[in-house]
Scaffold this motif. Structure first.
Motif, PDB file in Angstrom:
ATOM      1  N   VAL A  17      -1.557 -13.529  -4.666  1.00 14.21           N
ATOM      2  CA  VAL A  17      -1.250 -12.932  -5.896  1.00 14.21           C
ATOM      3  C   VAL A  17      -2.450 -11.976  -5.953  1.00 14.21           C
ATOM      4  O   VAL A  17      -3.522 -12.283  -5.932  1.00 14.21           O
ATOM      5  N   PHE A  18      -2.107 -10.595  -6.117  1.00 10.31           N
ATOM      6  CA  PHE A  18      -3.299  -9.637  -6.319  1.00 10.31           C
ATOM      7  C   PHE A  18      -3.098  -9.162  -7.666  1.00 10.31           C
ATOM      8  O   PHE A  18      -1.998  -8.678  -8.292  1.00 10.31           O
ATOM      9  N   CYS A  19      -4.183  -9.339  -8.584  1.00 11.48           N
ATOM     10  CA  CYS A  19      -4.201  -8.862  -9.897  1.00 11.48           C
ATOM     11  C   CYS A  19      -5.617  -8.541 -10.398  1.00 11.48           C
ATOM     12  O   CYS A  19      -6.522  -8.834  -9.651  1.00 11.48           O
ATOM     13  N   GLY A  20      -5.575  -8.217 -11.647  1.00 13.99           N
ATOM     14  CA  GLY A  20      -6.708  -7.764 -12.199  1.00 13.99           C
ATOM     15  C   GLY A  20      -7.844  -8.918 -12.645  1.00 13.99           C
ATOM     16  O   GLY A  20      -7.610 -10.046 -12.876  1.00 13.99           O
ATOM     17  N   SER A  21      -9.250  -8.555 -12.819  1.00 12.80           N
ATOM     18  CA  SER A  21     -10.225  -9.214 -13.118  1.00 12.80           C
ATOM     19  C   SER A  21     -10.541  -9.159 -14.652  1.00 12.80           C
ATOM     20  O   SER A  21     -11.328  -9.645 -15.254  1.00 12.80           O
ATOM     21  N   ARG A  22      -9.780  -8.328 -15.361  1.00 17.79           N
ATOM     22  CA  ARG A  22      -9.603  -7.855 -16.581  1.00 17.79           C
ATOM     23  C   ARG A  22      -8.221  -8.455 -17.030  1.00 17.79           C
ATOM     24  O   ARG A  22      -7.458  -8.505 -16.375  1.00 17.79           O
ATOM     25  N   PHE A  23      -8.120  -8.588 -18.427  1.00 20.19           N
ATOM     26  CA  PHE A  23      -6.494  -8.865 -18.824  1.00 20.19           C
ATOM     27  C   PHE A  23      -5.717  -7.938 -19.334  1.00 20.19           C
ATOM     28  O   PHE A  23      -4.819  -7.935 -19.365  1.00 20.19           O
ATOM     29  N   ALA A 111       3.806 -14.475   1.419  1.00 19.77           N
ATOM     30  CA  ALA A 111       4.418 -13.093   0.765  1.00 19.77           C
ATOM     31  C   ALA A 111       3.068 -12.773  -0.298  1.00 19.77           C
ATOM     32  O   ALA A 111       2.230 -13.408  -0.438  1.00 19.77           O
ATOM     33  N   PHE A 112       3.553 -11.605  -0.863  1.00 22.40           N
ATOM     34  CA  PHE A 112       2.430 -10.792  -1.760  1.00 22.40           C
ATOM     35  C   PHE A 112       3.058 -10.404  -3.056  1.00 22.40           C
ATOM     36  O   PHE A 112       4.128  -9.826  -3.009  1.00 22.40           O
ATOM     37  N   LEU A 113       2.527 -10.972  -4.162  1.00 22.63           N
ATOM     38  CA  LEU A 113       2.959 -10.439  -5.444  1.00 22.63           C
ATOM     39  C   LEU A 113       1.743  -9.784  -6.219  1.00 22.63           C
ATOM     40  O   LEU A 113       0.763 -10.075  -6.231  1.00 22.63           O
ATOM     41  N   ILE A 114       2.226  -8.487  -6.570  1.00 16.31           N
ATOM     42  CA  ILE A 114       1.337  -7.521  -7.239  1.00 16.31           C
ATOM     43  C   ILE A 114       1.503  -7.669  -8.678  1.00 16.31           C
ATOM     44  O   ILE A 114       2.380  -7.133  -9.110  1.00 16.31           O
ATOM     45  N   ILE A 128      -2.313  -3.957   2.548  1.00 12.75           N
ATOM     46  CA  ILE A 128      -1.474  -4.780   2.921  1.00 12.75           C
ATOM     47  C   ILE A 128      -0.056  -3.860   3.486  1.00 12.75           C
ATOM     48  O   ILE A 128       0.870  -4.394   4.097  1.00 12.75           O
ATOM     49  N   LEU A 129       0.178  -3.175   2.602  1.00 18.29           N
ATOM     50  CA  LEU A 129       1.455  -2.129   2.783  1.00 18.29           C
ATOM     51  C   LEU A 129       1.247  -1.428   4.019  1.00 18.29           C
ATOM     52  O   LEU A 129       2.158  -1.262   5.019  1.00 18.29           O
ATOM     53  N   THR A 130       0.031  -1.005   4.358  1.00 22.08           N
ATOM     54  CA  THR A 130      -0.382  -0.074   5.505  1.00 22.08           C
ATOM     55  C   THR A 130      -0.011  -0.750   6.792  1.00 22.08           C
ATOM     56  O   THR A 130       0.686  -0.627   7.910  1.00 22.08           O
ATOM     57  N   TRP A 131      -0.773  -2.122   6.666  1.00 23.30           N
ATOM     58  CA  TRP A 131      -0.474  -3.436   7.701  1.00 23.30           C
ATOM     59  C   TRP A 131       0.972  -3.447   7.884  1.00 23.30           C
ATOM     60  O   TRP A 131       1.355  -3.493   9.254  1.00 23.30           O
ATOM     61  N   ARG A 132       1.725  -3.388   7.092  1.00 25.49           N
ATOM     62  CA  ARG A 132       3.178  -3.797   7.195  1.00 25.49           C
ATOM     63  C   ARG A 132       4.023  -2.549   7.920  1.00 25.49           C
ATOM     64  O   ARG A 132       4.725  -2.578   8.551  1.00 25.49           O
ATOM     65  N   LEU A 134       2.615  -0.340   9.749  1.00 28.64           N
ATOM     66  CA  LEU A 134       2.031  -0.283  11.052  1.00 28.64           C
ATOM     67  C   LEU A 134       2.619  -1.616  12.052  1.00 28.64           C
ATOM     68  O   LEU A 134       2.465  -1.924  13.191  1.00 28.64           O
ATOM     69  N   LYS A 135       3.312  -2.385  11.298  1.00 23.70           N
ATOM     70  CA  LYS A 135       4.056  -3.643  12.058  1.00 23.70           C
ATOM     71  C   LYS A 135       3.065  -4.756  12.564  1.00 23.70           C
ATOM     72  O   LYS A 135       3.501  -5.439  13.577  1.00 23.70           O
ATOM     73  N   LEU A 136       2.028  -4.774  11.696  1.00 25.84           N
ATOM     74  CA  LEU A 136       1.202  -6.175  12.108  1.00 25.84           C
ATOM     75  C   LEU A 136       1.566  -7.489  11.372  1.00 25.84           C
ATOM     76  O   LEU A 136       1.105  -8.243  11.548  1.00 25.84           O
ATOM     77  N   HIS A 137       2.780  -6.980  10.283  1.00 29.02           N
ATOM     78  CA  HIS A 137       3.185  -8.151   9.830  1.00 29.02           C
ATOM     79  C   HIS A 137       4.734  -7.784   9.098  1.00 29.02           C
ATOM     80  O   HIS A 137       4.895  -6.588   9.122  1.00 29.02           O
ATOM     81  N   ASP A 138       5.384  -8.605   8.508  1.00 27.05           N
ATOM     82  CA  ASP A 138       6.752  -8.273   8.069  1.00 27.05           C
ATOM     83  C   ASP A 138       6.926  -9.271   6.980  1.00 27.05           C
ATOM     84  O   ASP A 138       7.965  -9.735   6.744  1.00 27.05           O
ATOM     85  N   LYS A 139       5.693  -9.375   6.102  1.00 29.01           N
ATOM     86  CA  LYS A 139       5.838 -10.332   4.956  1.00 29.01           C
ATOM     87  C   LYS A 139       6.057  -9.418   3.553  1.00 29.01           C
ATOM     88  O   LYS A 139       5.608  -8.297   3.479  1.00 29.01           O
ATOM     89  N   PRO A 140       7.077 -10.299   2.833  1.00 25.70           N
ATOM     90  CA  PRO A 140       7.618  -9.534   1.549  1.00 25.70           C
ATOM     91  C   PRO A 140       6.257  -8.905   0.777  1.00 25.70           C
ATOM     92  O   PRO A 140       5.363  -9.853   0.559  1.00 25.70           O
ATOM     93  N   ILE A 141       6.495  -7.994   0.159  1.00 29.39           N
ATOM     94  CA  ILE A 141       5.602  -7.452  -0.901  1.00 29.39           C
ATOM     95  C   ILE A 141       6.076  -7.105  -1.921  1.00 29.39           C
ATOM     96  O   ILE A 141       7.125  -6.077  -2.058  1.00 29.39           O
ATOM     97  N   LEU A 142       6.074  -7.589  -3.270  1.00 31.96           N
ATOM     98  CA  LEU A 142       6.765  -7.258  -4.509  1.00 31.96           C
ATOM     99  C   LEU A 142       5.692  -6.850  -5.470  1.00 31.96           C
ATOM    100  O   LEU A 142       4.666  -7.614  -5.796  1.00 31.96           O
ATOM    101  N   ILE A 143       6.199  -5.409  -6.217  1.00 30.26           N
ATOM    102  CA  ILE A 143       5.160  -5.397  -7.277  1.00 30.26           C
ATOM    103  C   ILE A 143       6.080  -5.553  -8.584  1.00 30.26           C
ATOM    104  O   ILE A 143       7.032  -5.395  -8.784  1.00 30.26           O
ATOM    105  N   LEU A 144       5.322  -6.785  -9.316  1.00 28.15           N
ATOM    106  CA  LEU A 144       5.861  -7.159 -10.426  1.00 28.15           C
ATOM    107  C   LEU A 144       5.598  -6.107 -11.732  1.00 28.15           C
ATOM    108  O   LEU A 144       4.327  -6.266 -12.333  1.00 28.15           O
ATOM    109  N   ASN A 145       6.331  -5.304 -12.035  1.00 28.21           N
ATOM    110  CA  ASN A 145       6.310  -4.194 -13.092  1.00 28.21           C
ATOM    111  C   ASN A 145       6.239  -4.728 -14.542  1.00 28.21           C
ATOM    112  O   ASN A 145       7.129  -4.007 -15.148  1.00 28.21           O
ATOM    113  N   VAL A 146       5.523  -5.559 -14.863  1.00 29.66           N
ATOM    114  CA  VAL A 146       5.524  -5.703 -16.204  1.00 29.66           C
ATOM    115  C   VAL A 146       5.111  -4.804 -17.259  1.00 29.66           C
ATOM    116  O   VAL A 146       4.134  -4.134 -17.194  1.00 29.66           O
TER     117      VAL A 146
END
Length: 206
Positions: A17-23, A111-114, A128-132, A134-146
């Motif tokens: 999970v990638f997310c902010g260090s603020r609220f 997998a990765f949740l943004i 992580i998107l650039t790595w995907r 470039l075919k360095l991985h094929d793991k799902p990446i989802l932006i949770l657009n709250v």
């Protein structure tokens, strides 16, 4: 029974999970972070995150811990004090740099949740998107657009494709979901290994 015939129990699905260090300014951001952490724990899924005890990072970790989930925090040494390293996680890894932190998060995760966040979250997503791409991985990446927090970020990704700097195929490597429930429904369809975890967690709605 021969030892090599004993089945190995499946490991927990790990989600970074990638997310902010603020609220952030909207209470829905904190609510979504709490929901993500609690759901990961309820589904016996492993949370991998940036290791901080502040902002949405702390919220998602606290919710997973309170739900009895496994939480791995990964934080670079120079940020230990600035982001207030979380001492209550299951595993705490201190790295020598931001880049090593991201490499470790990538290696541990399926997998990765943004979630809502700022420049650091954008950096993590784009790498992580650039790595995907470039075919360095094929793991799902989802932006949770709250609360549509990522509207400008999503527009930037779309503009890169429209202006010819990214292909439609590359643009499809990151998906956008509107809420937490949609994120986990989508993860289930993208990660075959998640189905058994979901059933074991008793979360039939997913």
């Amino acid at each position: 029974m021969r030892g090599d015939s004993i089945p190995t129990p499946p490991r927990s699905v790990a989600v970074a999970v990638f997310c902010g260090s603020r609220f952030g300014h909207h209470p829905a951001y904190k609510e979504a972070a709490e929901n993500v952490g609690a759901t990961l724990a309820a589904l016996d899924m492993h949370l991998v995150y940036g290791g901080g005890d502040v902002g949405l990072m702390g919220v998602v970790a606290d919710a997973a811990i309170q739900g009895g989930g496994r939480v791995t925090g990964i934080i670079p040494q120079f940020l230990e004090a600035r982001e207030v390293m979380h001492r209550g996680v299951t595993d705490l890894i201190v790295t020598d740099s931001m880049h090593t932190r991201k490499q470790k998060m990538f290696a541990l995760s399926d997998a990765f949740l943004i979630l809502p966040g700022g420049f650091g979250t954008f950096d993590e997503l784009m790498e992580i998107l650039t790595w995907r791409q470039l075919k360095l991985h094929d793991k799902p990446i989802l932006i949770l657009n709250v609360q549509n927090w990522a509207r400008s970020l999503i527009a930037t990704l779309d503009d890169a494709m429209t202006e010819g700097f990214a292909s439609p195929e590359a643009r499809r490597l990151v998906e956008v979901v509107p809420d937490v429930e949609s994120a986990f429904i989508r993860l289930k369809s993208l990660l075959p290994c998640m189905s058994a975890t979901v059933e074991a967690g008793g979360m039939d709605k997913f």
